[in-house]
Design a protein around this motif. Structure first.
Motif, PDB file in Angstrom:
ATOM      1  N   ASP A  11       0.863  -1.184   0.000  1.00  0.00           N
ATOM      2  CA  ASP A  11       0.000   0.000   0.000  1.00  0.00           C
ATOM      3  C   ASP A  11       0.894   1.225   0.000  1.00  0.00           C
ATOM      4  O   ASP A  11       1.918   1.255   0.695  1.00  0.00           O
ATOM      5  CB  ASP A  11      -0.898   0.010   1.245  1.00  0.00           C
ATOM      6  CG  ASP A  11      -2.097   0.951   1.093  1.00  0.00           C
ATOM      7  OD1 ASP A  11      -1.871   2.142   0.790  1.00  0.00           O
ATOM      8  OD2 ASP A  11      -3.231   0.507   1.298  1.00  0.00           O
ATOM      9  N   ASP A  12       0.545   2.242  -0.781  1.00  0.00           N
ATOM     10  CA  ASP A  12       1.377   3.437  -0.837  1.00  0.00           C
ATOM     11  C   ASP A  12       1.139   4.375   0.342  1.00  0.00           C
ATOM     12  O   ASP A  12       1.863   5.362   0.490  1.00  0.00           O
ATOM     13  CB  ASP A  12       1.169   4.191  -2.150  1.00  0.00           C
ATOM     14  CG  ASP A  12      -0.244   4.731  -2.301  1.00  0.00           C
ATOM     15  OD1 ASP A  12      -1.195   3.979  -2.032  1.00  0.00           O
ATOM     16  OD2 ASP A  12      -0.404   5.905  -2.678  1.00  0.00           O
ATOM     17  N   GLU A  13       0.143   4.072   1.192  1.00  0.00           N
ATOM     18  CA  GLU A  13      -0.145   4.905   2.349  1.00  0.00           C
ATOM     19  C   GLU A  13       0.437   4.259   3.615  1.00  0.00           C
ATOM     20  O   GLU A  13      -0.029   3.198   4.035  1.00  0.00           O
ATOM     21  CB  GLU A  13      -1.650   5.092   2.518  1.00  0.00           C
ATOM     22  CG  GLU A  13      -2.320   5.743   1.322  1.00  0.00           C
ATOM     23  CD  GLU A  13      -3.828   5.799   1.473  1.00  0.00           C
ATOM     24  OE1 GLU A  13      -4.330   5.372   2.540  1.00  0.00           O
ATOM     25  OE2 GLU A  13      -4.498   6.266   0.540  1.00  0.00           O
ATOM     26  N   ALA A  16      -2.095   3.299   6.277  1.00  0.00           N
ATOM     27  CA  ALA A  16      -2.913   2.145   5.900  1.00  0.00           C
ATOM     28  C   ALA A  16      -2.143   0.853   6.142  1.00  0.00           C
ATOM     29  O   ALA A  16      -2.714  -0.139   6.637  1.00  0.00           O
ATOM     30  CB  ALA A  16      -3.331   2.254   4.442  1.00  0.00           C
ATOM     31  N   ARG A  17      -0.847   0.846   5.805  1.00  0.00           N
ATOM     32  CA  ARG A  17      -0.032  -0.347   6.058  1.00  0.00           C
ATOM     33  C   ARG A  17       0.056  -0.633   7.546  1.00  0.00           C
ATOM     34  O   ARG A  17      -0.063  -1.784   7.985  1.00  0.00           O
ATOM     35  CB  ARG A  17       1.382  -0.168   5.483  1.00  0.00           C
ATOM     36  CG  ARG A  17       1.443  -0.070   3.975  1.00  0.00           C
ATOM     37  CD  ARG A  17       2.861  -0.343   3.457  1.00  0.00           C
ATOM     38  NE  ARG A  17       3.867   0.532   4.029  1.00  0.00           N
ATOM     39  CZ  ARG A  17       4.204   1.715   3.540  1.00  0.00           C
ATOM     40  NH1 ARG A  17       3.590   2.176   2.452  1.00  0.00           N
ATOM     41  NH2 ARG A  17       5.153   2.448   4.099  1.00  0.00           N
ATOM     42  N   ASP A  57      -3.119  -3.043  -2.340  1.00  0.00           N
ATOM     43  CA  ASP A  57      -3.873  -1.833  -2.651  1.00  0.00           C
ATOM     44  C   ASP A  57      -4.025  -1.737  -4.165  1.00  0.00           C
ATOM     45  O   ASP A  57      -3.047  -1.851  -4.904  1.00  0.00           O
ATOM     46  CB  ASP A  57      -3.113  -0.617  -2.103  1.00  0.00           C
ATOM     47  CG  ASP A  57      -3.868   0.688  -2.315  1.00  0.00           C
ATOM     48  OD1 ASP A  57      -5.075   0.636  -2.609  1.00  0.00           O
ATOM     49  OD2 ASP A  57      -3.248   1.752  -2.181  1.00  0.00           O
ATOM     50  N   MET A  60      -2.530   2.687  -6.705  1.00  0.00           N
ATOM     51  CA  MET A  60      -1.226   3.210  -6.317  1.00  0.00           C
ATOM     52  C   MET A  60      -0.642   3.963  -7.502  1.00  0.00           C
ATOM     53  O   MET A  60      -0.904   3.602  -8.651  1.00  0.00           O
ATOM     54  CB  MET A  60      -0.283   2.080  -5.895  1.00  0.00           C
ATOM     55  CG  MET A  60      -0.689   1.336  -4.647  1.00  0.00           C
ATOM     56  SD  MET A  60       0.539   0.094  -4.151  1.00  0.00           S
ATOM     57  CE  MET A  60       0.398  -1.081  -5.518  1.00  0.00           C
ATOM     58  N   THR A  84      -9.181  -1.830  -1.350  1.00  0.00           N
ATOM     59  CA  THR A  84      -9.614  -0.869  -2.351  1.00  0.00           C
ATOM     60  C   THR A  84     -10.669   0.095  -1.830  1.00  0.00           C
ATOM     61  O   THR A  84     -11.336  -0.177  -0.835  1.00  0.00           O
ATOM     62  CB  THR A  84     -10.187  -1.618  -3.574  1.00  0.00           C
ATOM     63  OG1 THR A  84     -10.664  -0.698  -4.537  1.00  0.00           O
ATOM     64  CG2 THR A  84     -11.335  -2.532  -3.155  1.00  0.00           C
ATOM     65  N   LYS A 104     -11.625   0.025   2.114  1.00  0.00           N
ATOM     66  CA  LYS A 104     -11.045   0.990   3.057  1.00  0.00           C
ATOM     67  C   LYS A 104     -12.132   1.884   3.638  1.00  0.00           C
ATOM     68  O   LYS A 104     -13.023   2.314   2.900  1.00  0.00           O
ATOM     69  CB  LYS A 104      -9.991   1.858   2.354  1.00  0.00           C
ATOM     70  CG  LYS A 104      -8.736   1.120   1.946  1.00  0.00           C
ATOM     71  CD  LYS A 104      -7.752   2.086   1.312  1.00  0.00           C
ATOM     72  CE  LYS A 104      -6.443   1.405   0.958  1.00  0.00           C
ATOM     73  NZ  LYS A 104      -5.464   2.335   0.372  1.00  0.00           N
TER      74      LYS A 104
END
Length: 266
Positions: A11-13, A16-17, A57, A60, A84, A104
């Motif tokens: 995940d790019d956040e 969130a990770r 995710d 991204m 997602t 999410k």
């Protein structure tokens, strides 16, 4: 004793990770072996760690979830749970093709349900069937319903040969891409800098980008491509530009226009 489920979070956040990591920590049979902030990092992590399960995710920048899956060799494909924020219409497609999906923000009950499905798949050896369902989804997304497994999951093997054939003067050379440290442009010519010698060829940067694996080589300037494996250091400069230092000590400029597109030391 049941073997732990080796798990990768993509995940790019960062938040969130971290949130998913904390929730997964409540499940004793889940072993988080790695995390990745983008598709390129995830590709390397999958090759090195060979996870059983991936929380992926979908949305991204640069390399999204679908692009990552298309670039994976079939034998490396882990069971995949999509994470997602897509609408219900798309979720129906995901649920039909992936092991499961999580919307999410992730809810504990849905995570528990997804993990129960993963455990059942692993126990019944249905990983191959899951790959088939992912293949169908990739065909839908790409608009190419005729995709074969090799087309969808191993484009790198087609687009990036083991050897790069170049013409240097009156010589034709088959070059191992791993030996390339960086490439720079001068007019209509490129200079390929390798471990052993340099080669001057007539080509454009765009042509070379298309011939090299983007997971290994990235453009950092309009006239420079670098082998990410050779990068030792990234330093910022007052004017917003960066300088990339290679293992050899060579310093290259990372221009502002490419800064946000390049993943070097993340």
């Amino acid at each position: 004793m049941t073997a732990p489920i080796r798990t990768l979070i993509v995940d790019d956040e960062p938040l969130a990770r971290r949130g998913l990591e904390l929730r997964l920590a409540q499940h004793a049979d889940v072993d988080i072996v790695g995390q990745a902030g983008n598709g390129r990092e995830a590709g390397f992590a999958i090759a090195a760690l060979r996870p059983d399960l991936m929380f992926l995710d979908v949305q991204m920048p640069e390399v999204d979830g679908f692009a990552l899956l298309r670039g994976l060799p079939a034998e490396q494909m882990p069971l995949t749970v999509f994470v997602t924020a897509y609408d219900q219409y798309a979720l129906d497609a995901f649920s039909a093709c992936a092991v499961d999906y999580l919307l999410k923000p992730v809810e504990d009950a849905r995570l528990d349900q997804a993990l129960a499905t993963v455990r059942a798949r692993l126990a019944s050896r249905e990983a191959e069937n899951s790959r088939d369902r992912l293949l169908k989804l990739l065909a839908q997304v790409s608009g190419r319903p005729e995709l074969t497994l090799a087309d969808a999951l191993e484009p790198a093997a087609v687009a990036t040969p083991e050897r790069l054939t170049i013409k240097d003067g009156n010589r034709t050379v088959r070059l191992d891409p791993e030996t390339i440290r960086w490439i720079d442009a001068a007019g209509d010519y490129l200079c390929i800098h390798t471990d052993v010698e340099n080669f001057v060829i007539r080509a454009t940067m765009r042509d070379m980008e298309q011939r090299l694996d983007p997971r290994r080589f990235q453009r950092i300037h309009r006239s420079t491509i670098v082998n990410l494996a050779c990068v030792r250091e990234l330093r910022s400069h007052l004017n917003g530009e960066y300088f990339v230092t290679l293992e050899t000590g060579q310093t290259l400029k990372l221009s502002r226009s490419y800064k946000d597109k390049v993943h070097l030391l993340h």
